[in-house]
Design an enzyme around this catalytic site. Sequence first.
Site, PDB file in Angstrom:
ATOM      1  CE1 TYR A 102      -4.497   5.892   5.626  1.00 38.36           C
ATOM      2  CE2 TYR A 102      -4.655   6.012   8.016  1.00 38.36           C
ATOM      3  CZ  TYR A 102      -4.566   5.265   6.857  1.00 38.36           C
ATOM      4  OH  TYR A 102      -4.541   3.910   6.917  1.00 38.36           O
ATOM      5  NE  ARG A 148      -9.435  -2.430   3.514  1.00 36.05           N
ATOM      6  CZ  ARG A 148      -8.446  -2.839   4.314  1.00 36.05           C
ATOM      7  NH1 ARG A 148      -8.111  -4.103   4.346  1.00 36.05           N
ATOM      8  NH2 ARG A 148      -7.799  -1.987   5.074  1.00 36.05           N
ATOM      9  CD1 TRP A 208      -7.872  11.988   9.874  1.00 37.00           C
ATOM     10  CD2 TRP A 208      -8.443   9.883  10.406  1.00 37.00           C
ATOM     11  NE1 TRP A 208      -6.733  11.315  10.143  1.00 37.00           N
ATOM     12  CE2 TRP A 208      -7.016  10.012  10.477  1.00 37.00           C
ATOM     13  CE3 TRP A 208      -9.020   8.645  10.670  1.00 37.00           C
ATOM     14  CZ2 TRP A 208      -6.188   8.945  10.817  1.00 37.00           C
ATOM     15  CZ3 TRP A 208      -8.193   7.584  11.007  1.00 37.00           C
ATOM     16  CH2 TRP A 208      -6.814   7.752  11.095  1.00 37.00           C
ATOM     17  CG  ASP A 238      -7.222   3.634   3.100  1.00 36.90           C
ATOM     18  OD1 ASP A 238      -7.079   3.024   4.166  1.00 36.90           O
ATOM     19  OD2 ASP A 238      -8.302   4.154   2.740  1.00 36.90           O
ATOM     20  NE  ARG A 293      -2.050   2.043   3.439  1.00 34.73           N
ATOM     21  CZ  ARG A 293      -2.654   2.514   4.539  1.00 34.73           C
ATOM     22  NH1 ARG A 293      -3.929   2.243   4.794  1.00 34.73           N
ATOM     23  NH2 ARG A 293      -1.975   3.252   5.397  1.00 34.73           N
ATOM     24  CD  GLU A 353     -10.432   0.878   7.178  1.00 33.83           C
ATOM     25  OE1 GLU A 353      -9.637   0.350   6.383  1.00 33.83           O
ATOM     26  OE2 GLU A 353     -10.106   1.740   8.007  1.00 33.83           O
ATOM     27  CD  GLU A 363      -8.442   0.458   2.533  1.00 30.77           C
ATOM     28  OE1 GLU A 363      -7.326   0.086   2.137  1.00 30.77           O
ATOM     29  OE2 GLU A 363      -8.755   0.464   3.724  1.00 30.77           O
ATOM     30  CD  GLU A 372      -4.737  -3.015   6.509  1.00 26.81           C
ATOM     31  OE1 GLU A 372      -5.954  -3.199   6.470  1.00 26.81           O
ATOM     32  OE2 GLU A 372      -4.232  -1.924   6.817  1.00 26.81           O
ATOM     33  CG  HIS A 412      -8.504   6.829   5.813  1.00 32.19           C
ATOM     34  ND1 HIS A 412      -8.994   7.354   6.970  1.00 32.19           N
ATOM     35  CD2 HIS A 412      -7.944   5.660   6.152  1.00 32.19           C
ATOM     36  CE1 HIS A 412      -8.732   6.554   7.984  1.00 32.19           C
ATOM     37  NE2 HIS A 412      -8.090   5.508   7.516  1.00 32.19           N
TER      38      HIS A 412
HETATM   39  C1  CS2 Z   1      -6.614   2.045   7.560  1.00 35.54           C
HETATM   40  C2  CS2 Z   1      -6.472   1.923   9.052  1.00 35.54           C
HETATM   41  O1  CS2 Z   1      -5.507  -0.012   7.540  1.00 35.54           O
HETATM   42  C3  CS2 Z   1      -6.272   0.741   6.908  1.00 35.54           C
HETATM   43  O2  CS2 Z   1      -6.753   0.514   5.802  1.00 35.54           O
HETATM   44  O3  CS2 Z   1      -7.832   2.504   7.112  1.00 35.54           O
HETATM   45  O4  CS2 Z   1      -5.193   2.326   9.385  1.00 35.54           O
HETATM   46  C4  CS2 Z   1      -7.446   2.732   9.850  1.00 35.54           C
HETATM   47  O5  CS2 Z   1      -7.120   4.090   9.736  1.00 35.54           O
HETATM   48  C5  CS2 Z   1      -7.354   2.312  11.290  1.00 35.54           C
HETATM   49  O6  CS2 Z   1      -7.500   0.934  11.354  1.00 35.54           O
HETATM   50  C6  CS2 Z   1      -8.429   2.961  12.103  1.00 35.54           C
HETATM   51  O7  CS2 Z   1      -8.411   2.420  13.399  1.00 35.54           O
HETATM   52 MG    MG Z   2      -8.353   1.696   5.248  1.00 39.16          MG
END
Ligand code: CS2
Ligand code: MG
Length: 412
Positions: free
Chosen positions: A159, A293, A412, A220, A147, A272, A246, A349, A222
């Site tokens: 991020y 995810r 975020w 990502d 990634r 996720e 993602e 992941e 996000h």
């Molecule tokens: C992220 C994570 O791993 C990922 O894809 O989206 O780092 C996410 O920010 C954290 O798991 C949030 O707790």
């Molecule tokens: Mg993520």
Amino acid sequence: MHLVKADVVVTSPDRNFVTLRLETDEGIVGLGDGTLNGRELAVVAYLQEHVVPLLIGRDAARIEDTWQFLYRSAYWRRGPVTMAAIAAVDTALWDIKGKAAEMPVYQLLGGASRNGLLAYGHASGKELPELFDSIREHQAQGYKAIRVQTGVPGLKSIYGIASNATYEANEGVRYDHEPAQRGDLPNEEDWDTRSYLRHVPTVFEAVRNEFGPELPLLHDAHHRLTPIQAAKLGKSLEPYDLFWLEDVTPAENQEALRLVRQHTTTPLAIGEIFNTVWDYQLIIREQLIDYVRSAVTHTGGITHLKKVLDYASQYQIKSGMHGPTDISPVGLAAQMHLGLAIHNFGIQEYMQHGERTDQVFEQSFTWQDGLLHPGDKPGLGVDLNLEEAAKYPYQRAYLPFNRLADGTVHDW
Ligand code: CS2
Ligand code: MG
């Protein structure tokens, strides 16, 4: 075999983890992960006050019945706290069942469908040279998929960038971006979509020029883009042949993915922050995504996530289970067993946990030639060292939040 003891163990070696430890009248112990990053104590209270009292005396073998009882008897269904608590119970019961059968959990789920699990790690860097070093570092660790996250010109914080402090704190051995930061209040980060959309394609062009066309690359977004911005990003990244893009847009509005899908062939991964099959119903049925995810820990455990993935398999959608450091080694082991058994596994992941975490959770999985394998110990293959765990009490920590230049709060 009946449950006679249930303890919620909170420990914070490198970050906060919530582990449910169940014990049967035959002395078998099962572990479940209930970690919800930034809201851990909500799950602790839900488990201690409203679940543990209902478990004592229950038949440990009745996993499906326990799941349905906890889901339906609560009346208030779904949501991250409820489903993380149910996940902890469900996963611990699968651990117990495997130990009672003297089989690894993947054998109980139908046996291995592959030799190992393709994993991806988190390379990052504010600028290209640091990013390239991070990609090479992850390739040297054996990752066969990576990634890519970078800084964005004009933004102070962003991020996904592993800070040098994180790297040094882990004696330079293993580092990735741990987004939760210890403190009494969440940290504010900044964001500007136009700068981001202009910058990301240039990063992937540089990465492809440096590392070639073969290396599977992931990114990502996000949750930060509107559907049309997500469509624009997906289209602009098509020349760089991503493995997946993602969380391109907040997906509570599942229909938003219809617009994105109309404009781009870049594979999409979502989910996720989802916690039941209902969050996915439309985007799976209309094939608006390519990867699911969810993590076992946030989606009601092995029992429910397997149902989600079986539903997804009817639409040629694969798994891409969430595996950052805030999924504990127990949760990660559970999804390795599930990922090994299902046919529609996609990728896992794998952000490596820190040294202290590895001392608290004694694991038996293997990581070789870019593939993970849960191992063949009975159950999940993870032991919780209570003495080590007691050394690291909970420390309040929050995920950051975003504000735009004009002060508006942003995803975020
Ligand atoms: C992220 C994570 O791993 C990922 O894809 O989206 O780092 C996410 O920010 C954290 O798991 C949030 O707790
Ligand atoms: Mg993520």
